[in-house]
Design a protein around this motif. Sequence first.
Motif: not given
Length: 243
Positions: A47-76
């Motif tokens: 939320e704080e750094f929506p334009k930072n790709e490393d933050v999204w990658i880190e979020a994708c790594r940390l969330v539950n596997p079934d949430e990862a696609k949703g996170v990366i979709a928000k990232g792109v």
Amino acid sequence: MMKKIKRLMLLKSVIRTNPKGWIEAVRLEEDTGNIRKARELIRKGCEEFPKNEDVWIEACRLVNPDEAKGVIAKGVNAIPNSVKLWIQAARLEHDDYNKRRVLRLGLEKIPDSVRLWKALVELANEDDAKRLLQRAVECCPLHVELWLALARLEKYDAAKKVLNKAREKLPKERAIWIAEAKLEEAFGNTFMVGKVIERGIRALHREGVEIDREAWMKEAEAAEWAGYVWTCNAIIRNTKGFR
């Protein structure tokens, strides 16, 4: 443990303005076993750094596997021109069909991304790869690796045309001349191999390219290892007068 806690407190004082510090704080929470807190923190980081790709990658790594696609979709959606995020989105798919679909969507946003084209070609069969590479060299005409990959998939006459087009775009690239010499050798035209290398060296010299014999010797060695003995010998013979 105390050192980690102190470091975490220090990081929390700078994460508001520093996405790297935010990621480090998340990892410290993870190291201390507080995965729930780490996930909560990285969600806030997105939320704080929506334009930072490393933050999204880190979020994708940390969330539950079934949430990862949703996170990366928000990232792109937040950073549609991030090659790294599109590659990650493709990795999250479980079959090649969907991987290709994601990569094509990425290329609609970033048609000049060599990395996305290469990832897509790797998933294609030979016929599809040829069509993809024909489009790739239109979008990325200054990337020699794409031209050479296309030439390798073409038959003799078509490959010659591809290499000629590549030379028009990249007149200072020796790899194109060496590829043509290998093409002639592969099709049994050994009498042409030396002529191609000789003509190539003259053309490169006219373009102001320094003929670095050590670099050419490495090309000769690579050609020999790949079974192109005539090309190897032609390179050695035609670069004798250079240092």
